[in-house]
Design a protein around this motif. Sequence first.
Motif, short mmCIF file in Angstrom:
data_model
loop_
_atom_site.label_atom_id
_atom_site.label_comp_id
_atom_site.label_asym_id
_atom_site.label_seq_id
_atom_site.Cartn_x
_atom_site.Cartn_y
_atom_site.Cartn_z
N ALA A 145 0.84 -1.24 0.15
CA ALA A 145 0.14 -0.14 -0.05
C ALA A 145 0.84 1.20 -0.11
O ALA A 145 0.40 2.25 -0.26
CB ALA A 145 -1.07 -0.02 1.17
N THR A 146 2.30 1.37 0.08
CA THR A 146 3.02 2.33 0.15
C THR A 146 4.29 1.79 -0.58
O THR A 146 4.65 0.98 -0.54
CB THR A 146 3.25 2.68 1.71
N VAL A 147 5.06 2.98 -0.94
CA VAL A 147 6.24 3.08 -1.92
C VAL A 147 7.43 2.36 -0.74
O VAL A 147 8.04 1.59 -1.00
CB VAL A 147 6.66 4.53 -2.20
N ALA A 148 7.46 2.96 0.58
CA ALA A 148 8.34 2.67 1.51
C ALA A 148 8.27 0.78 1.67
O ALA A 148 9.40 0.38 1.85
CB ALA A 148 8.11 3.36 2.66
N ALA A 149 7.03 0.48 1.96
CA ALA A 149 6.90 -0.81 2.14
C ALA A 149 7.51 -1.70 0.87
O ALA A 149 8.18 -2.87 1.17
CB ALA A 149 5.63 -1.27 2.44
N THR A 150 7.30 -1.44 -0.07
CA THR A 150 7.80 -2.09 -1.45
C THR A 150 9.13 -2.09 -1.26
O THR A 150 10.00 -3.15 -1.68
CB THR A 150 7.21 -1.61 -2.63
N GLU A 201 6.47 -7.65 8.55
CA GLU A 201 5.55 -7.88 9.66
C GLU A 201 5.20 -6.79 10.82
O GLU A 201 3.97 -6.79 11.23
CB GLU A 201 6.24 -9.02 10.60
N HIS A 202 6.04 -5.67 10.82
CA HIS A 202 5.77 -4.79 11.82
C HIS A 202 5.17 -3.44 11.05
O HIS A 202 5.07 -2.31 11.60
CB HIS A 202 6.95 -4.44 12.38
N ARG A 203 5.07 -3.54 9.71
CA ARG A 203 4.30 -2.58 8.85
C ARG A 203 2.79 -3.08 8.51
O ARG A 203 2.57 -4.32 8.92
CB ARG A 203 5.01 -2.43 7.45
N GLU A 204 2.26 -2.15 7.65
CA GLU A 204 1.09 -2.50 7.06
C GLU A 204 1.12 -4.12 6.30
O GLU A 204 2.19 -3.95 5.46
CB GLU A 204 0.44 -1.48 6.31
N ALA A 205 0.47 -5.11 6.51
CA ALA A 205 0.68 -6.25 5.72
C ALA A 205 0.66 -6.07 4.32
O ALA A 205 -0.30 -5.19 3.61
CB ALA A 205 -0.52 -7.25 6.00
N PRO A 206 1.56 -6.79 3.33
CA PRO A 206 1.21 -6.62 1.80
C PRO A 206 -0.11 -6.86 1.31
O PRO A 206 -0.79 -7.51 1.95
CB PRO A 206 2.49 -7.41 1.29
N ILE A 207 -0.34 -6.11 0.46
CA ILE A 207 -1.50 -6.33 -0.42
C ILE A 207 -1.96 -7.75 -1.01
O ILE A 207 -2.87 -8.42 -0.94
CB ILE A 207 -2.01 -5.19 -1.30
#
Length: 202
Positions: free
Chosen positions: A109-114, A165-171
């Motif tokens: 859902a976010t650039v940082a997570a990817t 795991e400590h961020r929003e889960a991947p879509i």
Amino acid sequence: MSDTAGHFDPAIGLLEFDSIVAGIVAGDAMAKSSPVASLYAGTIHPGRYLVLVGGDTAAVEIALESGGVDTVVDSLFLADVHPAVVAAITTTDLTALIDGDAVGIVETATVAATIVAADAGVKSADVSVPAIRLADELGGKAYCLFSGTVADVEAAIEAAEQSLEHREAPIGTRVIPQLHADMRRNLANELRFDKRLRAGAT
């Protein structure tokens, strides 16, 4: 890898804002506070603002601290970013996208997570990172691709999921063995559907 990629060595940091005003103010503060090797800032969908910095580890840390936390949607700091991640972010050459038996996809859902997921995946297995696509024309979402053997791609996807795991889960995540030649050609030509559509219509 482009010349730009060297400006992100060895560390990168990113702040993702849901306010354009806050993002511009933060970008200015970050540029003034620290001699980072590179700073890229701009709008992405859906009305968010990204500030990406790279260079010396200490300089990137200082810049991120100076950017503040006001309206920050997500952020990242990678002190030892993998060169393949930087190459995938900065490349415009998609002609050799997929070179393995399998393709793995991570959508967030976010650039940082990817970016975090891509870095974790490529560090954990013998895979390439053919592409990372960041938010524009994606409604704010982002995704990355892994390429390699089925076993290695599965390991990369598992590491990517663990990194989030400590961020929003991947879509979504998926491993595709033996990607069809037609899909391989589509990915190699252009990942964004609207540009593929326009190209095919001319």
